[in-house]
Design an enzyme around this catalytic site. Structure first.
Site: not given
Ligand SMILES: *Cc1c(COP(=O)(O)O)cnc(C)c1O
Length: 338
Positions: A49, A263, A289
């Site tokens: 992010k 999720y 993730y």
């Molecule tokens: C948000 C996030 C993702 C996914 O990315 P997106 O742009 O939301 O698809 C992957 N890994 C981590 C650790 C994240 O925080």
């Protein structure tokens, strides 16, 4: 591609490392495995992010915003990085945390990213599951505007065309790095959620005609829905950059076989993936993730989907702060008997 046309602040310690994974490569005896360390972007424990926030905070400052508002799941890495970025630029922040994962342990509501959000001193509002979170976000924006603030709303995951520009940068950076290291990349694999990472990354790869297949491993939506969502944002980002022609829809590839119960719900594959990378390479993944994304990569390596002699890069998008929220799953037996 000229990204200097867009307002941008500096938050990322780039170039992030591109590393070989010798022990895991030997362990599987399949393709050569590499990792792109976007978990080391540098802001508040890092993660993907941060790259998006360079453009989002840049835009907020250009619009004279006073207050950043965003939303995410309780253990959102996006929210943690957003409030850190807001603090760095003297902006106030309010975040909406959605209780998206049922039956979670107490740590899920208090430790990990939630603890960090509290240390950063942001205003936290919680929301039950099932609401339209974009609508909730807009309502908070209206409330702040009525109170004399200039709110800047960032969607979940920072995934709009402005945020996705951060992953256009990441793709161009990886291609330059591979050229420098004379490394032919045959595949890139990463976790996909709110889609800004995959959409931006694909726009960078396709817009520079780099011809590297990218596979998103879904952590939430089924394949077709996720592909459609990635495609929509990629087209918008392509247009924002004014790249000639049309975004090639066929470049979008998602695998949703590793979501499990939903999720943020742990899977056996996620637990194994977290342990594999930690125990063979000393690298931390996350439970929501990258644990599921890497579980997908591991399973596809075992099934022979990636061949010996191919070079596969896992794009590590961060999230290790979330490990502390999943203590009861990852370390069910306490080390100390007291
Ligand atoms: C948000 C996030 C993702 C996914 O990315 P997106 O742009 O939301 O698809 C992957 N890994 C981590 C650790 C994240 O925080």
């Amino acid at each position: 591609m000229n990204l200097t046309r867009f307002p941008r602040v500096n938050l990322t310690l780039s170039v992030t490392p591109l590393e070989f994974l010798p022990n895991l490569t030997r362990h599987f005896g399949g393709p050569d495995l590499y990792i792109k360390r976007d978990d080391h972007t540098g802001l508040a424990l890092g993660g993907n992010k941060t790259r998006k926030l360079e453009f989002l905070i840049g835009d907020a400052l250009a619009k004279k915003a006073t207050h950043i508002v965003t939303q995410g799941a309780t253990q959102s890495n996006h929210v943690r990085q957003t409030v850190a970025a807001a603090n760095k630029f003297g902006l106030k922040s309010t975040v909406l945390l959605e209780e998206r994962v049922g039956n979670a342990h107490d740590d899920y509501y208090a430790n990990g990213n939630v603890l960090l959000d509290q240390i950063f001193g942001t205003t936290i509002e919680t929301r039950p599951p099932g609401l339209d979170m974009n609508q909730e976000l807009a309502a908070v924006g209206e409330r702040l505007r009525a109170a004399g603030e200039t709110p800047y709303l960032i969607p979940g995951g920072g995934s709009n065309p402005i945020g996705a520009l951060g992953y256009v940068v990441s793709a161009l950076e990886l291609v330059a790095q591979a050229n420098e290291q004379r490394l032919r990349i045959d595949h890139v694999v990463h976790a996909t959620g709110s889609t800004g990472t995959q959409a931006g990354f694909l726009v960078g790869i396709e817009g520079s005609n780099s011809r590297i297949p990218v596979l998103g491993v879904s952590v939430r939506a089924p394949r077709e829905k996720q592909e459609e969502n990635v495609r929509r944002l990629a087209r918008q980002t392509w247009e924002l950059l004014g790249i000639r022609g049309e975004f090639p829809d066929a470049a979008v590839a998602v695998n949703s076989d590793y979501v499990g119960g939903g999720y943020g719900v742990p899977t056996e594959g996620m637990i194994e993936a977290v342990q594999l990378l930690a125990r063979h390479e000393g690298i931390l993944l996350d439970p929501v993730y990258t644990g599921k994304g890497f579980a997908g990569l591991v399973d596809l390596v075992r099934k022979g989907h990636f061949k010996k002699g191919e070079n596969v890069v896992f794009l590590h998008t961060g999230g290790a702060a979330g490990l502390f929220a999943y203590r009861s799953i990852l370390a069910p037996q306490p080390a100390f008997k007291r």
